[in-house]
Design an enzyme around this catalytic site. Sequence first.
Site, PDB file in Angstrom:
ATOM      1  N   ASP A   1       0.799  -0.982  -0.185  1.00  0.00           N
ATOM      2  CA  ASP A   1       0.213   0.079   0.324  1.00  0.00           C
ATOM      3  C   ASP A   1       0.603   1.057  -0.309  1.00  0.00           C
ATOM      4  O   ASP A   1      -0.028   2.309  -0.205  1.00  0.00           O
ATOM      5  CB  ASP A   1      -0.487   0.013   1.156  1.00  0.00           C
ATOM      6  CG  ASP A   1       0.067  -0.355   2.079  1.00  0.00           C
ATOM      7  OD1 ASP A   1       0.965   0.199   2.449  1.00  0.00           O
ATOM      8  OD2 ASP A   1      -0.746  -0.266   3.685  1.00  0.00           O
ATOM      9  N   HIS A   2       2.043   0.946   0.695  1.00  0.00           N
ATOM     10  CA  HIS A   2       2.523   2.497   0.560  1.00  0.00           C
ATOM     11  C   HIS A   2       3.714   2.683  -0.461  1.00  0.00           C
ATOM     12  O   HIS A   2       4.156   4.121  -0.770  1.00  0.00           O
ATOM     13  CB  HIS A   2       3.650   2.015   1.506  1.00  0.00           C
ATOM     14  CG  HIS A   2       3.318   2.416   2.909  1.00  0.00           C
ATOM     15  ND1 HIS A   2       2.152   1.834   3.495  1.00  0.00           N
ATOM     16  CD2 HIS A   2       3.641   3.610   3.849  1.00  0.00           C
ATOM     17  CE1 HIS A   2       2.216   2.267   4.614  1.00  0.00           C
ATOM     18  NE2 HIS A   2       2.961   3.515   5.211  1.00  0.00           N
TER      19      HIS A   2
ATOM     20  N   ASP B   1       3.713  -0.618  11.256  1.00  0.00           N
ATOM     21  CA  ASP B   1       3.209   0.628  10.812  1.00  0.00           C
ATOM     22  C   ASP B   1       2.416   0.868  12.139  1.00  0.00           C
ATOM     23  O   ASP B   1       1.870   0.767  12.450  1.00  0.00           O
ATOM     24  CB  ASP B   1       2.320   0.294   9.813  1.00  0.00           C
ATOM     25  CG  ASP B   1       1.628   2.316   9.083  1.00  0.00           C
ATOM     26  OD1 ASP B   1       2.498   2.671   8.312  1.00  0.00           O
ATOM     27  OD2 ASP B   1       0.677   2.591  10.237  1.00  0.00           O
TER      28      ASP B   1
ATOM     29  N   ARG C   1      -2.254  12.644  10.167  1.00  0.00           N
ATOM     30  CA  ARG C   1      -0.721  12.924  10.443  1.00  0.00           C
ATOM     31  C   ARG C   1      -0.357  14.121   9.082  1.00  0.00           C
ATOM     32  O   ARG C   1      -0.472  14.352   8.373  1.00  0.00           O
ATOM     33  CB  ARG C   1       0.359  12.432  10.105  1.00  0.00           C
ATOM     34  CG  ARG C   1       1.578  12.148  10.601  1.00  0.00           C
ATOM     35  CD  ARG C   1       2.602  11.229  11.082  1.00  0.00           C
ATOM     36  NE  ARG C   1       2.026  10.525  12.422  1.00  0.00           N
ATOM     37  CZ  ARG C   1       2.813   9.309  12.767  1.00  0.00           C
ATOM     38  NH1 ARG C   1       3.212   8.657  12.270  1.00  0.00           N
ATOM     39  NH2 ARG C   1       1.717   8.433  13.860  1.00  0.00           N
TER      40      ARG C   1
ATOM     41  N   SER D   1       5.147   7.886  12.331  1.00  0.00           N
ATOM     42  CA  SER D   1       5.692   6.812  12.652  1.00  0.00           C
ATOM     43  C   SER D   1       6.801   5.467  12.660  1.00  0.00           C
ATOM     44  O   SER D   1       7.836   6.275  13.106  1.00  0.00           O
ATOM     45  CB  SER D   1       6.240   6.148  10.538  1.00  0.00           C
ATOM     46  OG  SER D   1       5.216   8.096  10.060  1.00  0.00           O
TER      47      SER D   1
END
Length: 741
Positions: A80-81, A145, A427, A622
């Site tokens: 996903d990153h 994460d 964030r 993170s």
Amino acid sequence: MSENLQVVRSRLNRPLTYAEKVLYSHLDDPHGQDIERGKSYLKLRPDRVACQDATAQMAILQFMSANMPSVATPTTVHCDHLIEAQTGGEQDLARAQDVNKEVYDFLSTSCAKYNIGFWKPGSGIIHQIVLENYAFPGGLMIGTDSHTPNAGGLGMCAIGVGGADAVDVMANLPWEVKAPKVIGVRLSGQMSGWTAPKDIILKVAGILTVKGGTGAIIEYHGPGVNTLSATGMGTIANMGAEIGATTSMFPFNDRMYDYLAATKRKAIGDFSRSYAAELKEDKGAEYDELIEINLSELEPHINGPFTPDLATPISKFKQAVEEHKWPEELKVGLIGSCTNSSYEDMSRAASIAQDALDHGIKAKSMFTVTPGSEQIRATIERDGQLKTLEEFGGMVLANACGPCIGQWDRRDVKKGEANSILSSYNRNFTGRNDANPATHSFVTSPDLVVALTLAGTLSFNPLTDTLKDKDGNEFKLSEPTGAGLPANGYDPGRDTYQAPPEDRASVNVAVSPESDRLQILAGFQKWDGKDATDLPILIKTKGKTTTDHISMAGPWLKYRGHLDNISNNMLIGAINSANGEANKVKNQATGEMGAVPATARDYKKRGIHWVVVGDWNYGEGSSREHAALEPRHLGGLAIITRSFARIHETNLKKQGMLPLTFADPADYDKINPDDRVDVMCTELAVGQPLTLRVHPKDGAAWEATLNHTFNESQIEWFKNGSALNTMAAHAEAQVESGANA
């Protein structure tokens, strides 16, 4: 769980919070474990491990060096990153699959080899996939994460960790964490109108600040909890990471049961109901701190800019914009992310968009939509919300993290141009979303994002203000509405899951020796057993030094599997107290000014160890393992600060570094960046401080007392050079003793 709890109850003889029940029921040794909130180090046995693709690379590379045939604990990897938002979901996904092919091939083959579930690119964001498939009440999960606590929305104790912690659990070692304190948040009343679950955590962030939850689990309870959807609870738990909390949790209730049933896990819901008494706090359970929030009186909030704890209720936000001279024009509104991309979120957002369309108007600002998973995307496409949001002006991005983590090729403003963006993310540190330090990033609910995107200005309050329709007539937006769960069930969409094959022995893991993105790890050197003397201070950082400052994401994500290459971003975002600049430090060996990583490499080449001096809450943000790996790789010995964020402190220990704090925080001010220091490593012992001897360029030497939180096994990590070295040494010793026997 019940058996372990009986043992613990007989020992503690007091009512337990729900967080304590889940943690203590997963103790490796419930009979002998020392248990004191805020003090004891608990050894736990998690039920699951989850890794996202950026951190999974290093975690699996480390696991490979343990020489085990299979992970010992159920584990999944989620891609996903690494998908950059640019032109839209399908194109961005296709480009990512091409650009990241080498990494995806490595993850796919290594997952197949080591019995790990693999969620391919396009599946969705790790935390949404976990909520839909793996989270369950009373479970304990660790994830690589920091927003892993999202699973708290299903009553799970889900904690963000560094990759090294994940490796421990994958390799069948207990996971260690300091017994968290428990902060209670009692909810009463019921939300209505424009107030959303996001506003609860925005309010709590304003109360506790980014440091207030450090070392604690936030436990929500009270009658107001039962008025929230499971995904709404997930939103609140997710963003608890922004206040430094170990995790956030909700007790099991009927809303969780409904969600489990809707996601084809009714059997887990039924099982949870039979143990429901253990899946909530005991009557009379005591909290280390208690916050009370009446949901009936809670106002919608907007938090920011530059920090997620600057909380402003919507009624006062226009005034705050004027007073602080924040850019009033809203350039971009962004909804979705792991925090706010549920069916309920998208339905409410679409209801506002439809109201606007019915009046003949669309978004004034640029608008993006990030579905949290393929299942959410497919369901809102089937049910029409996606079409509404697109007609409103939305660009639908890939089912991935995207702009939330800096994976955003933003082109509507120049770097350095002051502007405002508003998102439903979690964030908003400086430069976090678009790498532009002048972008004022605010976080709020998807509802307010859509409303303010429609107006194109931060000065719009949908609760009181009106808009003009296509004919110039004034109208007030209707309050958002939306179902918590889809009436026709979820549409799973495309199949994006790869299960491990039956025959794993024949699988070869794909890593090229010539790769600039993947690098097989070499072990770090052991401690030489001596005090470290005459060390330069690589940098004395000033103010916020988050993991984004220590190891930036964005374009650097592609090097997550190559330690040497990614080390070129080490501390390039940190502000040097000597000159107020980033990535510009004095090389004490040559007298020349240069980049932080280049200076560290020069010291390493000369055989010189170095230290970093840091400010409060160093390493917040993170759970970026690379922020600890890079200083170790480039020759660092110690990071000396006023205080640490929990995960980063543990990560440094895992890599054989010394995270140390000034016993007197004022000593931070006394140290100059060009001082030399001696670190008395030989004094390292459980519960004992260390001495730092400081040699100023001009003037007499002086000593500072340094505290640490090392326990016996963590001291072994330092002596052996890293936790991984210690693991390998133990494995070798077992093989030798077996051979001798």
